[in-house]
Design an enzyme around this catalytic site. Structure first.
Site, PDB file in Angstrom:
ATOM      1  N   GLU A 115       0.849  -1.188   0.000  1.00  0.00           N
ATOM      2  CA  GLU A 115       0.000   0.000   0.000  1.00  0.00           C
ATOM      3  C   GLU A 115       0.888   1.242   0.000  1.00  0.00           C
ATOM      4  O   GLU A 115       1.824   1.344   0.780  1.00  0.00           O
ATOM      5  CB  GLU A 115      -0.911   0.006   1.231  1.00  0.00           C
ATOM      6  CG  GLU A 115      -1.779   1.228   1.375  1.00  0.00           C
ATOM      7  CD  GLU A 115      -2.638   1.506   0.152  1.00  0.00           C
ATOM      8  OE1 GLU A 115      -2.685   2.675  -0.269  1.00  0.00           O
ATOM      9  OE2 GLU A 115      -3.254   0.553  -0.374  1.00  0.00           O
ATOM     10  N   ASP A 163      -5.573  -4.837  -8.115  1.00  0.00           N
ATOM     11  CA  ASP A 163      -6.841  -4.098  -8.226  1.00  0.00           C
ATOM     12  C   ASP A 163      -6.635  -2.602  -7.954  1.00  0.00           C
ATOM     13  O   ASP A 163      -7.094  -2.070  -6.950  1.00  0.00           O
ATOM     14  CB  ASP A 163      -7.907  -4.687  -7.299  1.00  0.00           C
ATOM     15  CG  ASP A 163      -7.541  -4.569  -5.828  1.00  0.00           C
ATOM     16  OD1 ASP A 163      -6.344  -4.607  -5.508  1.00  0.00           O
ATOM     17  OD2 ASP A 163      -8.457  -4.411  -4.998  1.00  0.00           O
TER      18      ASP A 163
END
Length: 284
Positions: A115, A163
């Site tokens: 992330e 994604d």
């Protein structure tokens, strides 16, 4: 993109198809008594309170997980998804893909979650703390760059979930370039790519997912797509659904997804359309 927060969309129809597919991939890997490695390139916060300001702004979960969680479903993949999500939903949370993967991990398996958004990292760490039996590695870095740097992994058996938010046009090409690079050095990787289905209202982005899927279809030995349409593809719809591209899919994954999507479609709404389409089959 550092402006993107998945909390606004937690538990919506896109999460439903994405997480059904991801659970099916992991479930197959768990069938053999051999360790595996998972990558999640856009991990987000890991789990999401459906009561917070972001999730409740549009309450997208009401058209997704909320329509399924109290429904009796005999289809095995859907049942597993709802059992896993139900434990969180009782507390009005929705589990993201990192938490789903960590929950299914075994002692000798590896999970790498990535992330880039600095505000999401502490939330991700808290979400995953003490949850998994295997080894969980949290990376504060660009997910596509990190995947490329760490592949091939050890153990080499495994899968990838990609994604991105696709806020920038360039992300479609970045995904294509990364997947091609990964398969050159990790040819057996199972890769799952989520993509939005966008109408003409999206401007330049309309058709980008379809072109990306077409470009990536030839990258692996086999490939198929699973799509969930929640609205008609009219000029003013915007995002009318989403899909998953599976590269090097596991045995009978297409059948599992077909059965699962057909099972949930009536509960999601009257105009729901589902499709599972083989794009490339292995040469005889």
């Amino acid at each position: 993109m550092l402006s993107y927060k998945h909390a606004f969309h937690a538990g919506n129809h896109a999460d439903v198809i994405k997480h059904l597919g991801w659970i099916a991939v992991i479930d197959y890997l768990c069938k053999k008594n051999k360790p595996f490695t998972l990558f999640d390139t856009h991990a987000g916060a890991g789990q999401y309170s459906l009561d917070d300001e972001q999730a409740s702004k549009n309450s997208e979960y009401e058209s997704g997980i909320a329509r399924l969680v109290d429904t009796a479903m005999a289809e095995p993949l859907v049942e597993k998804y709802l059992t896993l999500c139900g434990e969180f939903y009782q507390q009005h949370y929705y589990p993201g893909s990192p938490v789903i993967a960590a929950t299914l991990l075994r002692d000798n398996d590896q999970l790498h979650v990535m992330e880039l958004h600095p505000a999401e990292i502490p939330k991700l760490q808290a979400s995953l703390k003490g949850l998994a039996r295997g080894q969980v590695h949290i990376h504060h870095r660009d997910g596509l760059e990190g995947l490329n740097a760490l592949a091939p992994p050890s153990p080499v058996r495994g899968a990838v979930l990609i994604d991105p938010p696709y806020e920038l046009l360039s992300e479609y090409q970045s995904v294509t370039d990364t997947v091609n690079a990964i398969l050159k050095k990790w040819a057996q990787a199972q890769i799952v790519i989520w993509y939005p289905l966008l109408s003409a209202r999206a401007g330049q982005k309309s058709g980008c997912s379809e072109r990306m899927v077409e470009a990536l279809t030839e990258s692996g030995k086999t490939a198929f797509t699973a799509e969930l349409h929640v609205a008609d593809n009219s000029s003013d719809t915007g995002m009318y659904g989403s899909g998953l591209l599976f590269i090097n899919p596991s045995w009978q994954l297409d059948t599992q997804l077909t059965d699962a999507l057909n099972a949930i479609a009536p509960a999601l709404g009257d105009n729901i359309k589902v499709s599972v389409t083989w794009r490339k089959r292995e040469s005889a």
